[in-house]
Scaffold this motif. Structure first.
Motif, short mmCIF file in Angstrom:
data_model
loop_
_atom_site.label_atom_id
_atom_site.label_comp_id
_atom_site.label_asym_id
_atom_site.label_seq_id
_atom_site.Cartn_x
_atom_site.Cartn_y
_atom_site.Cartn_z
N THR A 113 0.83 -1.20 0.00
CA THR A 113 0.00 0.00 0.00
C THR A 113 0.87 1.26 0.00
O THR A 113 0.58 2.22 -0.72
N ALA A 114 1.92 1.25 0.80
CA ALA A 114 2.81 2.42 0.88
C ALA A 114 3.42 2.76 -0.48
O ALA A 114 3.66 3.93 -0.77
N PHE A 115 3.64 1.76 -1.31
CA PHE A 115 4.25 1.98 -2.62
C PHE A 115 3.24 1.90 -3.75
O PHE A 115 3.62 1.73 -4.92
N ASP A 116 1.95 2.03 -3.40
CA ASP A 116 0.87 2.02 -4.39
C ASP A 116 0.89 0.78 -5.28
O ASP A 116 0.65 0.84 -6.49
N LEU A 117 1.20 -0.37 -4.66
CA LEU A 117 1.16 -1.64 -5.37
C LEU A 117 -0.08 -2.41 -4.94
O LEU A 117 -0.36 -2.51 -3.75
N GLU A 118 -0.81 -2.94 -5.91
CA GLU A 118 -1.88 -3.86 -5.55
C GLU A 118 -1.24 -5.13 -5.03
O GLU A 118 -0.15 -5.51 -5.45
N ALA A 119 -1.93 -5.77 -4.11
CA ALA A 119 -1.43 -7.06 -3.61
C ALA A 119 -1.23 -7.99 -4.80
O ALA A 119 -1.99 -7.95 -5.76
N PRO A 120 -0.22 -8.83 -4.74
CA PRO A 120 0.02 -9.73 -5.87
C PRO A 120 -1.12 -10.73 -6.04
O PRO A 120 -1.74 -11.15 -5.05
N THR A 121 -1.36 -11.07 -7.28
CA THR A 121 -2.31 -12.14 -7.55
C THR A 121 -1.66 -13.45 -7.11
O THR A 121 -0.44 -13.51 -6.89
#
Length: 185
Positions: A113-121
């Motif tokens: 979240t801090a790096f604006d990444l969606e959780a991996p599939t």
């Protein structure tokens, strides 16, 4: 210890900021803390024939993933980010303590979240873990006195010499900045 989010377990990070390992907030995640924590943490619970950091390992995991997939490489770089805050606990121990796994999972979600990444599939995470497993076998073969428990090591040419902690911290941070910039492009 239940490790429930209503408990406070604040630690002071490398940059001097507090971080609650039981209730991690994305606003408290700093790349410099992750890079430093992992650069100071030795793989295999410290039982290597030489110092080899989790940060160094993570850099190699990210490089093990396709060059044309910066998101996947970034997930590989950050796959052990929770260890920056809770240390490197060997897999057999982690497998026995589900609460520990939950703590690490919450930290990873805060990092993403801090790096604006969606959780991996699930598919992405499987690919990252496959790269992690390949590196585990390779590293065990070169860094442990007896790696007979590990699968056959892949044929790789990664440099596992013990670079300085400062150098590895900088390499980790630079790799993260490069991959984040590629994702924004």
């Amino acid at each position: 210890m239940s490790g429930s989010p209503d408990r406070t377990a604040r630690i002071e990070t490398y940059t001097g900021h507090p971080f609650d390992v039981f209730d991690p907030a994305p606003r408290d995640v700093r790349l410099e803390d992750i890079a430093a924590g992992l650069a100071h943490t030795c793989r295999f619970g410290g039982h290597c024939t030489q110092f080899y950091s989790v940060a160094h390992h993570s850099i190699h995991v990210s490089r093990e993933l396709p060059a044309d997939a910066p998101r996947l490489q970034l997930l590989g770089l950050f796959h052990d980010a929770g260890e920056a805050y809770v240390g490197d606990v060997p897999r057999p121990i982690k497998a026995e303590f589900e609460a520990f796994e939950r703590v690490e999972d919450r930290i990873l979600r805060a990092v993403w979240t801090a790096f604006d990444l969606e959780a991996p599939t699930e598919s992405e995470w499987d690919r990252v873990m496959a790269a992690d497993d390949r590196l585990l076998a390779y590293e065990a073969d070169l860094l442990l006195a007896d790696a007979s428990w590990a699968p056959d090591p892949p044929d790789r040419a990664y440099d596992l010499r013990a670079d300085s902690i400062d150098d590895v911290r900088e390499q980790f941070r630079d790799r993260a900045h490069t991959l984040l910039a590629e994702l924004e492009a």
